[in-house]
Design an enzyme around this catalytic site. Structure first.
Site, PDB file in Angstrom:
ATOM      1  CG  LEU A  40      -1.677  -1.450   1.754  1.00 15.92           C
ATOM      2  CD1 LEU A  40      -2.415  -1.264   2.753  1.00 15.92           C
ATOM      3  CD2 LEU A  40      -3.366  -1.981   0.840  1.00 15.92           C
ATOM      4  CB  CYS A  44       3.909   9.129  -1.873  1.00 15.41           C
ATOM      5  SG  CYS A  44       4.300   9.901  -1.198  1.00 15.41           S
ATOM      6  N   GLY A 117      -8.313  -2.615  -9.658  1.00 22.34           N
ATOM      7  CA  GLY A 117      -9.784  -2.233 -10.211  1.00 22.34           C
ATOM      8  C   GLY A 117     -10.650  -1.383 -11.432  1.00 22.34           C
ATOM      9  CB  SER A 148       0.641  10.374 -11.760  1.00 22.61           C
ATOM     10  OG  SER A 148       1.865  10.379 -11.294  1.00 22.61           O
ATOM     11  CD  GLU A 190      13.193  15.967  -4.455  1.00 19.41           C
ATOM     12  OE1 GLU A 190      12.831  14.923  -4.779  1.00 19.41           O
ATOM     13  OE2 GLU A 190      12.049  16.969  -4.158  1.00 19.41           O
ATOM     14  CG  ASP A 315      -0.377  12.594  -8.731  1.00 24.84           C
ATOM     15  OD1 ASP A 315      -0.821  13.909  -8.185  1.00 24.84           O
ATOM     16  OD2 ASP A 315       1.123  11.922  -9.063  1.00 24.84           O
ATOM     17  CG  HIS A 447      18.004  34.314  19.447  1.00 28.20           C
ATOM     18  ND1 HIS A 447      18.831  34.394  18.573  1.00 28.20           N
ATOM     19  CD2 HIS A 447      19.119  34.285  20.403  1.00 28.20           C
ATOM     20  CE1 HIS A 447      20.219  34.724  18.494  1.00 28.20           C
ATOM     21  NE2 HIS A 447      19.922  34.078  19.556  1.00 28.20           N
TER      22      HIS A 447
HETATM   23  P1  FAD Z   1      -0.697   7.571  -6.581  1.00 26.48           P
HETATM   24  O1  FAD Z   1       0.778   8.081  -4.913  1.00 26.48           O
HETATM   25  O2  FAD Z   1       0.582   7.831  -7.296  1.00 26.48           O
HETATM   26  O3  FAD Z   1      -1.390   6.211  -5.907  1.00 26.48           O
HETATM   27  C1  FAD Z   1      -2.382   5.883  -6.888  1.00 26.48           C
HETATM   28  C2  FAD Z   1      -2.176   4.114  -6.428  1.00 26.48           C
HETATM   29  O4  FAD Z   1      -3.299   3.347  -6.999  1.00 26.48           O
HETATM   30  C3  FAD Z   1      -1.285   3.454  -6.911  1.00 26.48           C
HETATM   31  O5  FAD Z   1      -0.469   2.527  -5.877  1.00 26.48           O
HETATM   32  C4  FAD Z   1      -1.673   2.699  -7.894  1.00 26.48           C
HETATM   33  O6  FAD Z   1      -1.298   1.406  -7.433  1.00 26.48           O
HETATM   34  C5  FAD Z   1      -2.424   2.129  -7.322  1.00 26.48           C
HETATM   35  N1  FAD Z   1      -3.599   1.895  -8.411  1.00 26.48           N
HETATM   36  C6  FAD Z   1      -3.816   2.520  -9.796  1.00 26.48           C
HETATM   37  N2  FAD Z   1      -4.491   2.081 -10.786  1.00 26.48           N
HETATM   38  C7  FAD Z   1      -5.557   1.411  -9.665  1.00 26.48           C
HETATM   39  C8  FAD Z   1      -6.143   0.400 -10.602  1.00 26.48           C
HETATM   40  N3  FAD Z   1      -6.883   0.289 -11.548  1.00 26.48           N
HETATM   41  N4  FAD Z   1      -7.157  -0.269  -9.369  1.00 26.48           N
HETATM   42  C9  FAD Z   1      -6.189  -0.909  -8.392  1.00 26.48           C
HETATM   43  N5  FAD Z   1      -4.709   0.156  -7.566  1.00 26.48           N
HETATM   44  C10 FAD Z   1      -4.585   1.027  -8.932  1.00 26.48           C
HETATM   45  N6  FAD Z   1       5.390  14.831  -3.820  1.00 26.48           N
HETATM   46  C11 FAD Z   1       5.316  16.045  -2.232  1.00 26.48           C
HETATM   47  O7  FAD Z   1       4.159  16.132  -2.634  1.00 26.48           O
HETATM   48  N7  FAD Z   1       6.135  15.562  -2.007  1.00 26.48           N
HETATM   49  C12 FAD Z   1       7.473  14.715  -2.601  1.00 26.48           C
HETATM   50  O8  FAD Z   1       8.230  15.054  -2.162  1.00 26.48           O
HETATM   51  C13 FAD Z   1       7.718  13.654  -3.553  1.00 26.48           C
HETATM   52  N8  FAD Z   1       8.714  13.297  -4.442  1.00 26.48           N
HETATM   53  C14 FAD Z   1       7.996  12.635  -5.431  1.00 26.48           C
HETATM   54  C15 FAD Z   1       9.571  11.641  -6.093  1.00 26.48           C
HETATM   55  C16 FAD Z   1       9.722  11.065  -6.838  1.00 26.48           C
HETATM   56  C17 FAD Z   1      10.653   9.885  -7.431  1.00 26.48           C
HETATM   57  C18 FAD Z   1       7.311  10.496  -7.331  1.00 26.48           C
HETATM   58  C19 FAD Z   1       7.573  10.149  -8.689  1.00 26.48           C
HETATM   59  C20 FAD Z   1       6.899  11.346  -7.238  1.00 26.48           C
HETATM   60  C21 FAD Z   1       6.611  12.393  -5.954  1.00 26.48           C
HETATM   61  N9  FAD Z   1       5.733  13.487  -5.360  1.00 26.48           N
HETATM   62  C22 FAD Z   1       5.980  14.091  -4.469  1.00 26.48           C
HETATM   63  C23 FAD Z   1       4.620  12.741  -6.380  1.00 26.48           C
HETATM   64  C24 FAD Z   1       3.769  12.179  -5.065  1.00 26.48           C
HETATM   65  O9  FAD Z   1       4.526  11.232  -4.816  1.00 26.48           O
HETATM   66  C25 FAD Z   1       2.460  12.151  -6.314  1.00 26.48           C
HETATM   67  O10 FAD Z   1       2.045  13.216  -5.900  1.00 26.48           O
HETATM   68  C26 FAD Z   1       1.249  11.102  -5.177  1.00 26.48           C
HETATM   69  O11 FAD Z   1       1.961  10.029  -4.376  1.00 26.48           O
HETATM   70  C27 FAD Z   1      -0.168  11.362  -5.534  1.00 26.48           C
HETATM   71  O12 FAD Z   1      -0.455  11.108  -5.453  1.00 26.48           O
HETATM   72  P2  FAD Z   1      -2.097   9.591  -5.538  1.00 26.48           P
HETATM   73  O13 FAD Z   1      -2.793   9.341  -4.486  1.00 26.48           O
HETATM   74  O14 FAD Z   1      -2.984  10.572  -6.266  1.00 26.48           O
HETATM   75  O15 FAD Z   1      -1.721   8.891  -6.857  1.00 26.48           O
HETATM   76  P1  NAD Z   2       8.420  18.872 -13.578  1.00 25.74           P
HETATM   77  O1  NAD Z   2       7.131  18.695 -14.400  1.00 25.74           O
HETATM   78  O2  NAD Z   2       8.691  19.242 -12.563  1.00 25.74           O
HETATM   79  O3  NAD Z   2       9.927  18.876 -14.501  1.00 25.74           O
HETATM   80  C1  NAD Z   2       9.912  18.527 -15.571  1.00 25.74           C
HETATM   81  C2  NAD Z   2      10.949  19.633 -16.198  1.00 25.74           C
HETATM   82  O4  NAD Z   2      11.587  18.789 -17.278  1.00 25.74           O
HETATM   83  C3  NAD Z   2      10.289  20.701 -16.818  1.00 25.74           C
HETATM   84  O5  NAD Z   2      11.080  21.953 -16.141  1.00 25.74           O
HETATM   85  C4  NAD Z   2      10.195  20.811 -17.715  1.00 25.74           C
HETATM   86  O6  NAD Z   2      10.204  21.767 -18.954  1.00 25.74           O
HETATM   87  C5  NAD Z   2      11.323  19.621 -18.395  1.00 25.74           C
HETATM   88  N1  NAD Z   2      11.083  19.377 -19.595  1.00 25.74           N
HETATM   89  C6  NAD Z   2       9.661  19.102 -20.146  1.00 25.74           C
HETATM   90  N2  NAD Z   2      10.116  17.714 -21.607  1.00 25.74           N
HETATM   91  C7  NAD Z   2      11.207  18.373 -21.805  1.00 25.74           C
HETATM   92  C8  NAD Z   2      11.975  18.032 -22.773  1.00 25.74           C
HETATM   93  N3  NAD Z   2      11.779  17.329 -23.738  1.00 25.74           N
HETATM   94  N4  NAD Z   2      13.331  18.960 -22.605  1.00 25.74           N
HETATM   95  C9  NAD Z   2      13.955  18.811 -22.063  1.00 25.74           C
HETATM   96  N5  NAD Z   2      13.269  19.206 -20.765  1.00 25.74           N
HETATM   97  C10 NAD Z   2      12.054  19.163 -20.897  1.00 25.74           C
HETATM   98  O7  NAD Z   2       8.441  17.338 -13.698  1.00 25.74           O
HETATM   99  P2  NAD Z   2       9.270  16.476 -12.617  1.00 25.74           P
HETATM  100  O8  NAD Z   2      10.658  16.830 -12.308  1.00 25.74           O
HETATM  101  O9  NAD Z   2       9.703  14.634 -13.767  1.00 25.74           O
HETATM  102  O10 NAD Z   2       8.233  15.783 -11.655  1.00 25.74           O
HETATM  103  C11 NAD Z   2       7.002  14.738 -11.959  1.00 25.74           C
HETATM  104  C12 NAD Z   2       5.586  14.831 -10.294  1.00 25.74           C
HETATM  105  O11 NAD Z   2       6.008  14.860  -9.473  1.00 25.74           O
HETATM  106  C13 NAD Z   2       5.935  16.714 -10.624  1.00 25.74           C
HETATM  107  O12 NAD Z   2       4.343  17.478 -10.793  1.00 25.74           O
HETATM  108  C14 NAD Z   2       6.518  17.164  -8.996  1.00 25.74           C
HETATM  109  O13 NAD Z   2       5.421  18.095  -8.548  1.00 25.74           O
HETATM  110  C15 NAD Z   2       6.056  15.913  -8.790  1.00 25.74           C
HETATM  111  N6  NAD Z   2       7.071  15.781  -7.710  1.00 25.74           N
HETATM  112  C16 NAD Z   2       7.462  16.380  -6.647  1.00 25.74           C
HETATM  113  C17 NAD Z   2       8.408  16.065  -5.824  1.00 25.74           C
HETATM  114  C18 NAD Z   2       8.576  17.133  -4.270  1.00 25.74           C
HETATM  115  O14 NAD Z   2       7.893  17.582  -4.295  1.00 25.74           O
HETATM  116  N7  NAD Z   2       9.546  17.342  -4.426  1.00 25.74           N
HETATM  117  C19 NAD Z   2       9.917  15.450  -5.739  1.00 25.74           C
HETATM  118  C20 NAD Z   2       9.865  15.092  -6.640  1.00 25.74           C
HETATM  119  C21 NAD Z   2       8.465  15.314  -7.738  1.00 25.74           C
END
Ligand code: FAD
Ligand code: NAD
Length: 468
Positions: A40, A44, A117, A148, A190, A315, A447
């Site tokens: 689960l 994230c 699902g 996503s 990151e 997402d 402070h």
């Molecule tokens: P998700 O977390 O994507 O969960 C969706 C779930 O649905 C998954 O477990 C999937 O398996 C399940 N699912 C999908 N379709 C089905 C189906 N048909 N049947 C059953 N299960 C299904 N965000 C932050 O705010 N802070 C961060 O530091 C951060 N760091 C990130 C780092 C990375 C490398 C990445 C990739 C993302 C990061 N994000 C961060 C973004 C964050 O992970 C997402 O915004 C967040 O997980 C979205 O939550 P959600 O519940 O919408 O979907």
């Molecule tokens: P992002 O949308 O944050 O950044 C993608 C970057 O790629 C943009 O700056 C864009 O201009 C660039 N780009 C797009 N197409 C390109 C191309 N063809 N050539 C060169 N540059 C290009 O996406 P991400 O970093 O992949 O993260 C995905 C999602 O996950 C985001 O929505 C982000 O908010 C989320 N996320 C959040 C965190 C956090 O909150 N710390 C950490 C990781 C991911």
């Protein structure tokens, strides 16, 4: 009213889905949550926020030990990396938290149904388990929280080895000697920091003229870039990648910038150009659930889709792809389904990039205020003038407060600092309450703390910072 087995079936157990399920259970709903993956917690917990932060923490310790220990009088000449141990710790951190979600489901009497699902109709979800066995759930309401997946570039198909996405970028078993990252957003910066600190030569290619361009102000981009360059990361901005060739040695990438054609070579390419909503297998069209032009599930102001009784959050719908945004929508949608006034303030969602220093932002930037023709006053304070930052050896960055010139109401805050993710919280709270820079300036801050710099930035809005 037909007799349903459940009042709510949530599809997807990420921070949107599992939080919605808990809130629904608290409100007395018989709730089930469907998850296709083994554990689960969604993106994230399994492959996103949590594992990336574990690796960021480990490699930040490494960097500090190598670069700063001597100045602190700590002699540790033989610092080595055991990548397998670092990855093992990351896996344990993930296990603890995904297990924690399982515990919360039990505690709140939420039934966990493992499998993919699919919407049969507005009151029926069919779940297909790994073994092919099907189960049908009859429910009054359905919540789609399916999240996503990474975007793939057409000429750079993920192979998990030379061309990778973030799922693989958090799990490499050796440090690539050269890593080309496409995209200077949160993931690129990151994971780029992680591998640069572990010794990879990291080059980030970004289409836009600055890094962290989405949601962060121009000064944040400049300051962050300068600090990331100090750990060896290189940036190629204004550069469009157009084709790629896989060779025995790695990958050759061709692109163009204002000067003409550019060419890069790397062992490994991490594609970090964004994520796209995941709806495969849900049969949305058959159920009549409409998508937006950009392929996200269309919802109204109460997260209801085009089909009454089917809701969507996180997402998979519009808005920033952030865990805390999904979480907040999870709480609000459960409350709405229960007939309560659930609400999300989309103007006050903080965004953080967890590099070193971290960048955090909430509300309007100076540039956005100008575009909206809002007259603002801006106060700024640098951490190199903050006592705690000097004592802790964390003097990088600044705090900036953007306030309405007429009313003094705080419209935005932008912080670059070692703990910006924590420092931003008080400005988020202030903005939730419609507070002014004067309110923040007159709030007593302990402070010595780094939060005093945020208070000083608020004082600086009125030109009366006391320590600079
Ligand atoms: P998700 O977390 O994507 O969960 C969706 C779930 O649905 C998954 O477990 C999937 O398996 C399940 N699912 C999908 N379709 C089905 C189906 N048909 N049947 C059953 N299960 C299904 N965000 C932050 O705010 N802070 C961060 O530091 C951060 N760091 C990130 C780092 C990375 C490398 C990445 C990739 C993302 C990061 N994000 C961060 C973004 C964050 O992970 C997402 O915004 C967040 O997980 C979205 O939550 P959600 O519940 O919408 O979907
Ligand atoms: P992002 O949308 O944050 O950044 C993608 C970057 O790629 C943009 O700056 C864009 O201009 C660039 N780009 C797009 N197409 C390109 C191309 N063809 N050539 C060169 N540059 C290009 O996406 P991400 O970093 O992949 O993260 C995905 C999602 O996950 C985001 O929505 C982000 O908010 C989320 N996320 C959040 C965190 C956090 O909150 N710390 C950490 C990781 C991911």
């Amino acid at each position: 009213m037909p007799d349903f087995d459940y009042q709510l079936v949530v599809i997807g157990s990420g921070p949107g889905g599992y939080i919605a399920a808990i809130r629904a259970a608290q409100l007395g709903f018989k709730t089930a949550i469907v998850e296709k993956d083994k554990t689960l917690g969604g993106t994230c917990l399994n492959v996103g926020c949590i594992p990336s932060k574990a690796l960021l923490a480990s490699t930040e310790h490494l960097h500090f030990a190598k670069e700063r220990f001597a100045a602190h009088g700590i002699i540790a000449p033989d610092i080595k990396v055991d990548l397998a141990a670092m990855m093992k710790r990351k896996t344990e951190v993930v296990g603890k938290l995904t297990g924690g979600v399982g515990f919360l489901m039990k505690k709140n009497k939420i039934e966990v149904v493992k499998g993919l699902g699919r919407l049969v109709d507005r009151n029926t979800v069919e779940v297909t388990g790994d073994d092919g066995a099907k189960r049908t759930l009859h429910t009054a309401n359905v919540l789609l929280a399916t999240g996503s997946v990474p975007v793939e570039l057409p000429f750079l198909k993920f192979d998990g080895k030379k061309i990778i996405n973030s799922d693989q970028g958090i799990a490499l078993d050796q440090v690539p000697s050269s890593l080309l990252i496409i995209g200077a957003g949160a993931i690129g910066l990151e994971l780029g920091s992680v591998w640069a600190r572990l010794g990879a030569q990291v080059t980030v290619v970004e289409f836009l003229p600055r890094i962290a361009a989405i949601g962060f102000d121009a000064e944040t981009s400049r300051v962050l870039q300068r600090h990331l360059e100090k750990i060896g990361m290189k940036f190629e901005l204004n550069t469009k990648v157009s084709s790629a060739k896989i060779t025995d040695q790695g990958v050759e990438i061709h692109g163009e910038n204002a000067q003409g054609n550019v060419f890069f070579k790397a062992d490994t390419v991490l594609v970090a150009v964004g994520r796209k909503p995941f709806t495969a297998g849900l049969d949305l069209d058959k159920a009549g659930v409409r998508l937006t032009d950009r392929g996200r599930v269309a919802v109204d102001g109460h997260w209801q889709t085009s089909v009454p009784g089917i809701y969507a959050i996180g997402d998979v719908i519009d808005g920033p792809m952030l865990a805390h945004k999904a979480h907040e929508e999870g709480v609000a949608v459960a409350e709405r389904i229960a007939g309560k006034p659930g609400h999300v303030n989309y103007d006050v969602i903080p965004g953080v990039i967890y590099t070193a220093p971290e960048a955090a932002s909430v509300g309007l930037t100076e540039e956005q205020a100008k575009e909206k023709k809002i007259d603002v006053r801006v106060g700024k304070f640098i951490f190199s003038a903050n006592g705690r930052a000097i004592a802790s050896d964390t003097t990088e960055g600044f705090a900036k407060i953007v306030a309405d010139a007429k009313t003094d109401r705080v419209l935005g805050a932008h912080i670059v600092a070692s703990n910006a993710s924590e420092l931003i919280a008080e400005t988020v709270l202030l903005m939730e309450f419609g507070g002014s820079s004067e309110d923040l300036a007159r709030t007593i801050h302990a402070h010595p703390t780094m939060s005093e710099a945020v208070m000083e930035a608020a004082l600086a809005v009125d030109g009366r910072a006391l320590s600079a």
